[in-house]
Write a protein that holds these residues in place. Structure first.
Motif, mmCIF file in Angstrom:
data_model
loop_
_atom_site.group_PDB
_atom_site.id
_atom_site.type_symbol
_atom_site.label_atom_id
_atom_site.label_comp_id
_atom_site.label_asym_id
_atom_site.label_seq_id
_atom_site.Cartn_x
_atom_site.Cartn_y
_atom_site.Cartn_z
ATOM 1 N N SER A 193 85.982 25.210 55.368
ATOM 2 C CA SER A 193 84.637 24.787 55.775
ATOM 3 C C SER A 193 83.632 25.170 54.708
ATOM 4 O O SER A 193 83.738 26.202 54.067
ATOM 5 N N SER A 194 82.654 24.346 54.497
ATOM 6 C CA SER A 194 81.610 24.585 53.508
ATOM 7 C C SER A 194 80.286 24.722 54.214
ATOM 8 O O SER A 194 80.104 24.221 55.306
ATOM 9 N N SER A 195 79.374 25.421 53.572
ATOM 10 C CA SER A 195 78.046 25.604 54.186
ATOM 11 C C SER A 195 77.019 24.794 53.419
ATOM 12 O O SER A 195 77.163 24.531 52.247
ATOM 13 N N MET A 196 76.004 24.394 54.138
ATOM 14 C CA MET A 196 74.887 23.667 53.537
ATOM 15 C C MET A 196 73.597 24.340 53.983
ATOM 16 O O MET A 196 73.542 24.958 55.024
ATOM 17 N N LEU A 197 72.587 24.237 53.169
ATOM 18 C CA LEU A 197 71.271 24.706 53.578
ATOM 19 C C LEU A 197 70.874 23.932 54.814
ATOM 20 O O LEU A 197 70.898 22.718 54.834
ATOM 21 N N ASP A 198 70.560 24.656 55.869
ATOM 22 C CA ASP A 198 70.227 24.014 57.142
ATOM 23 C C ASP A 198 69.205 22.913 56.917
ATOM 24 O O ASP A 198 68.199 23.092 56.238
ATOM 25 N N ALA A 199 69.512 21.751 57.475
ATOM 26 C CA ALA A 199 68.666 20.589 57.235
ATOM 27 C C ALA A 199 67.218 20.831 57.626
ATOM 28 O O ALA A 199 66.303 20.238 57.055
ATOM 29 N N THR A 200 67.004 21.748 58.558
ATOM 30 C CA THR A 200 65.628 21.962 58.988
ATOM 31 C C THR A 200 64.776 22.601 57.907
ATOM 32 O O THR A 200 63.559 22.538 57.952
ATOM 33 N N ALA A 218 63.463 35.139 55.243
ATOM 34 C CA ALA A 218 63.964 34.499 56.464
ATOM 35 C C ALA A 218 64.722 33.210 56.152
ATOM 36 O O ALA A 218 65.776 32.933 56.735
ATOM 37 N N GLN A 219 64.192 32.423 55.222
ATOM 38 C CA GLN A 219 64.857 31.172 54.852
ATOM 39 C C GLN A 219 66.180 31.440 54.142
ATOM 40 O O GLN A 219 67.162 30.714 54.347
ATOM 41 N N SER A 220 66.205 32.476 53.313
ATOM 42 C CA SER A 220 67.448 32.822 52.602
ATOM 43 C C SER A 220 68.533 33.247 53.586
ATOM 44 O O SER A 220 69.697 32.861 53.451
ATOM 45 N N LEU A 237 70.504 35.650 65.449
ATOM 46 C CA LEU A 237 70.408 36.914 64.731
ATOM 47 C C LEU A 237 69.978 36.722 63.285
ATOM 48 O O LEU A 237 69.409 37.621 62.673
ATOM 49 N N TYR A 238 70.225 35.538 62.749
ATOM 50 C CA TYR A 238 69.828 35.228 61.373
ATOM 51 C C TYR A 238 68.429 34.610 61.293
ATOM 52 O O TYR A 238 67.773 34.714 60.259
#
Length: 554
Positions: A16-23, A384-386, A451-452
């Motif tokens: 699985s790969s992660s992406m910067l949350d679209a929001t 927070a964004q990081s 929590l994040y």
């Protein structure tokens, strides 16, 4: 008691790969959509966190930076930039008196005049003042922001709204004050004499708590904490929703909305939109551009339910300078109708926009902002964004949870910092994989994401499971957020189910909210299957409390 067994698993690889949350990107507001900002360099644009575009041609703007500095640029008509002079400026100039003031609400008139409320509850106004809309007792234009003090010094104002040349303000006590132009009774004083200083709007609003305000060009609207809606001022297009076209010099309740609980109202030039607690939209007033969304161009003097043919609505948007309407759905879809770049769009039209602000930037005439908007930086990521970006990212995670056969990647250190349950658990084990049995993947992922991010990314109907988890883990703040999320999803069909959940998990605030909703929609709620299947003891308690509440009185 729920099973709290945890199973430790061997480490397994994941593709699985992660992406910067679209929001982080899709919900960002790009001030570049407004031409007045076109000459600002990228490094300046990245500093903006609040902005407002106004003026007869959307040619004036104010913005606040991350350092709480306030700047203005544009044509400066009537000194509306607050710079102390009448000089136009193509480059931003700082408004020193406002720097450090945390602006929580901003509105503007067509003069234009500008009014703000600060986090301290103070009100400042400047610009055009030909009708005393600055509230300082004179008709002299204000070239710099000045505090509006008469009758407001001991009040904390949370929201301001401007019509063409009048202003209203809402306090923490639910009181409304008004001042300025009053040719049609829009100040609500019982006369048509202009009001030079703030005056409390009483009459039918006496001893009532207002929670939301809005202004059309020459009218004013207020929503009470019980969902009732009142209007006063100009009404020749039916924009007060009273069933007639007569102006009103004092607040009048919109009788046609009896039994309907309004939570937000927005006013266009001569039309009004209202959002109910069930996510429906009512509209009334002028309709020559289709701004009511009824499919025709006939004015409506009484509230008309709009068929959006979409899911639950969570926001309505309109601006007293235009005939454009917009709304946002629970899942983030944005619809628009009315006057859209010269076209008359008579039915709500689905767009690709991420916010209602984009509708006004691209399709309203003039292309002003309908409220104070918040702008996030483009490149720079806050702490927070990081953290949000690294949630469920396998790249640098050191722990994963396996729930319903799916992996969720996290960081032990962050979990220990954020949650006492994990502080104890992870101090007792060095395992790198933990299996969860008692909660679903959807719920547990939402918990870990909270929590994040400190937010809940879960539909209201699924938040009950998260409320269960929050109760089990003794996460008080999460429990409160779950309650707020569930409130936004309440309907006549699920109200009893949500009430039962609130009682089960001892969510007192949610319980009271659901109870009041059930009472306000009693006939419909008692006809649902959930009511028929209601636990006997809960039913007895509900009937008893509803009786004391006066629900069964004629």
């Amino acid at each position: 008691m729920l099973d709290s067994t945890l199973t430790f698993l061997p480490v397994c690889s994941s593709s699985s790969s992660s992406m910067l949350d679209a929001t982080l990107t899709s919900s960002m507001l790009d001030v570049g959509k407004w031409p007045v900002f076109a000459l600002l360099p990228p490094e300046e644009l990245r500093l903006i966190r609040q902005a407002c575009v106004f003026g007869s041609a959307a040619n004036e703007a104010l913005y606040v930076t991350v350092n709480d500095e306030v700047f203005a640029l544009g044509t400066n008509c009537s000194g509306c930039l607050g710079l102390g002079d009448l000089q136009s400026t193509i480059e931003p100039r700082r408004i020193d008196v406002l720097c450090g003031k945390k602006i929580v609400s901003l509105s503007y008139g067509t003069g234009p005049h500008v009014v703000i409320a600060t986090a301290d509850g103070e009100v400042f106004a400047w610009g055009h003042n030909g009708y005393s809309q600055l509230g300082n007792g004179t008709t002299n234009h204000g070239l710099t922001p000045a505090q509006v003090s008469t009758n407001l010094l001991n009040k904390r104002v949370t929201e301001v709204a401007c019509g063409s040349h009048h202003t209203i303000a809402l306090t923490t006590d639910g009181e409304v004050f008004a001042w300025g132009y009053n040719n049609s009774g829009q100040v609500g004083s019982g006369s048509t004499a202009n009001q030079p200083t703030p005056r409390r709007v009483s009459s039918c609003l006496q001893n009532k708590v207002v929670v939301n305000i809005a202004c059309g060009q020459l009218c004013s609207m207020a929503v009470l904490d019980n969902g009732e809606t009142y209007g006063w001022g100009y009404n020749c297009n039916g924009q007060l929703g009273l069933g007639n076209n007569g102006n009103q010099q004092t607040p009048c309740r919109i009788a046609a909305l009896q039994g309907v609980n309004i939570i937000q109202v927005a006013c266009g030039y001569a039309h009004t939109l209202a959002l109910t607690d069930e996510g429906f939209i009512y509209a009334w007033g002028a309709n020559s551009y289709g701004q009511l969304g009824t499919g025709n161009k006939s004015n409506q003097a009484v509230p008309t339910l709009i068929n959006t043919d979409k899911e639950r609505m969570v926001e309505v948007a309109a601006c007293h300078t235009s005939h454009t309407s917009a709304a946002k759905t629970q899942s983030g879809q944005v619809l628009m109708w009315g006057q859209c770049r010269g076209q008359a769009v008579a039915c709500p039209h689905l767009t690709h926009f991420a916010s209602t602000d984009d509708v006004f930037a691209c399709f309203a005439t003039p292309a002003v902002t309908w409220h104070l908007l918040t702008v996030d930086g483009d490149d720079y990521l806050t702490v927070a964004q990081s953290l949000k970006r690294e949630f469920d990212s396998p790249d640098i995670s050191d722990l994963k949870f396996l729930v319903d056969g799916k992996c969720i990647h996290v960081h032990k250190a962050l979990l220990k910092i954020r949650c006492e349950h994990f502080r104890v658990l992870l101090n007792e084990t060095d395992e790198e994989s933990i299996e969860i049995h008692q909660f679903s993947y959807l719920v547990y992922r939402a918990f870990l994401e909270y929590l994040y991010t400190d937010t809940i990314n879960l539909p209201p109907e699924d938040a009950i499971g998260l409320l269960d988890l929050a109760t089990f883990y003794r996460e008080t703040r999460l429990k409160r957020l779950c309650q707020e999320t569930i409130k936004r999803g309440i309907s006549e069909e699920n109200a009893i189910t949500l009430l039962s959940a609130a009682v089960k998990y001892e969510a007192r605030d949610l319980e009271e909210f659901c109870f009041k909703f059930c009472v306000n929609h009693l006939t419909a709620v008692t006809q649902t299957q959930a009511f028929a299947d209601m636990d006997h003891e809960l039913l007895k308690a509900f009937i008893s409390k509803a009786s004391r509440y006066g629900a069964f009185k004629n």
